[in-house]
Write a protein that holds these residues in place. Structure first.
Motif, PDB file in Angstrom:
ATOM      1  N   TYR A  84      50.073 -53.241 -38.384  1.00 43.05           N
ATOM      2  CA  TYR A  84      49.708 -52.336 -39.248  1.00 43.05           C
ATOM      3  C   TYR A  84      50.651 -52.709 -40.103  1.00 43.05           C
ATOM      4  O   TYR A  84      50.333 -52.574 -41.346  1.00 43.05           O
ATOM      5  CB  TYR A  84      50.894 -50.554 -38.749  1.00 43.05           C
ATOM      6  CG  TYR A  84      50.393 -49.705 -39.287  1.00 43.05           C
ATOM      7  CD1 TYR A  84      48.967 -48.333 -39.513  1.00 43.05           C
ATOM      8  CD2 TYR A  84      51.324 -49.400 -40.156  1.00 43.05           C
ATOM      9  CE1 TYR A  84      49.503 -47.749 -39.961  1.00 43.05           C
ATOM     10  CE2 TYR A  84      51.967 -48.283 -41.075  1.00 43.05           C
ATOM     11  CZ  TYR A  84      50.945 -47.617 -40.929  1.00 43.05           C
ATOM     12  OH  TYR A  84      50.597 -46.299 -41.452  1.00 43.05           O
ATOM     13  N   GLY A 136      51.030 -42.483 -39.720  1.00 45.18           N
ATOM     14  CA  GLY A 136      50.160 -43.769 -39.536  1.00 45.18           C
ATOM     15  C   GLY A 136      50.314 -44.833 -38.246  1.00 45.18           C
ATOM     16  O   GLY A 136      49.506 -45.233 -37.757  1.00 45.18           O
ATOM     17  N   PHE A 173      45.376 -37.351 -39.802  1.00 43.16           N
ATOM     18  CA  PHE A 173      45.510 -38.112 -38.247  1.00 43.16           C
ATOM     19  C   PHE A 173      44.858 -38.093 -37.514  1.00 43.16           C
ATOM     20  O   PHE A 173      44.503 -38.469 -36.695  1.00 43.16           O
ATOM     21  CB  PHE A 173      46.528 -39.145 -38.707  1.00 43.16           C
ATOM     22  CG  PHE A 173      47.377 -39.238 -39.646  1.00 43.16           C
ATOM     23  CD1 PHE A 173      47.234 -41.151 -39.968  1.00 43.16           C
ATOM     24  CD2 PHE A 173      48.218 -38.656 -40.288  1.00 43.16           C
ATOM     25  CE1 PHE A 173      47.359 -41.687 -40.970  1.00 43.16           C
ATOM     26  CE2 PHE A 173      48.554 -39.688 -41.565  1.00 43.16           C
ATOM     27  CZ  PHE A 173      48.637 -41.113 -41.768  1.00 43.16           C
TER      28      PHE A 173
END
Length: 243
Positions: A84, A136, A173
């Motif tokens: 990420y 995230g 999300f």
């Protein structure tokens, strides 16, 4: 130990004091030569403004709290976080962040105290950005675990994030039939005019320029949230046939 130089650079200011500084101090080794120097430095840094290093280092502490939420830290989780960070900040930055993160993960993280420090030093828009970033990370392994979601919601509560803002970011999300409406912080029964007004309000709230002085990498993360707001609006427009 990597220097963590590229990401936090020379920007560390108020983050070296308080509970966040204690966590970073254990991770990096002795940050001061003696107690008097620490006191003088903390008094000086208390007056400093938020910089990129403060934000980045504080964010890593919260990432560690979310990763520890289920009582164990898997290698696969570290790999997801590294990937990420690599995608958003580059390979060198990701490597240094993971080195620091591994040390932070060994510590107990006093969430209430850490978030109290963040509330004191960060504007609301920065705190919103942190919640978006945490979701995230949690979603990086193709799903947000319930324990991770609850930890993020707890952090958001301590950081005085409003319920509607939390639901909006979470909907970016976690799939739901009314996710687009939640992102815009409206009900599915809203009129077309209310939808348009909501989009303008949210676009202003989440504009990337609000965190621009933290650097291009964090601005790029903010742009992701901004795009999700636009995607939600475009989806509702298409569904309703709004011009």
């Amino acid at each position: 130990m990597a220097k963590f130089a590229k990401w936090v650079g020379l920007g560390l200011g108020w983050a070296v004091g308080g509970p966040i500084g204690g966590i970073l101090g254990l991770a990096l080794g002795s940050m001061f030569d003696n107690g008097s120097q620490a006191t003088g430095t903390q008094e000086r840094l208390h007056r400093s403004t938020t910089r990129r290093g403060d934000y980045a280092a504080s964010l890593l502490v919260l990432v560690a709290a979310v990763m520890k939420a289920d009582g164990r830290v898997m290698k696969s989780e570290l790999d997801y976080v590294k990937n990420y960070f690599t995608t958003r900040f580059g390979r060198e930055t990701a490597h240094e962040a993971i080195v620091m993160l591994k040390d932070i993960l060994k510590q107990e993280i006093p969430i209430r105290e850490v978030t109290a420090q963040l509330n004191q030093r960060l504007d609301y828009s920065y705190r919103l950005e942190m919640i978006h970033f945490l979701f995230g990370i949690a979603a990086a392994d193709a799903g947000v675990a319930e324990s991770e979601k609850e930890m993020i919601r707890r952090i958001a509560g301590f950081m005085n994030i409003t319920h509607s803002d939390l639901e909006s970011i979470q909907a970016m999300f976690i799939s739901a039939s009314d996710a687009s409406y939640k992102i815009l912080e409206i009900e599915p029964t809203a009129t077309d005019d209310e939808v348009k007004k909501a989009y303008r309000r949210m676009a202003m709230k989440y504009h990337p320029d609000k965190v621009s002085h933290l650097g291009e990498d964090f601005k790029k993360v903010a742009q992701e949230k901004f795009r999700k707001v636009k995607d939600a609006y475009d989806g509702i427009k298409k569904e309703r046939g709004i011009n």
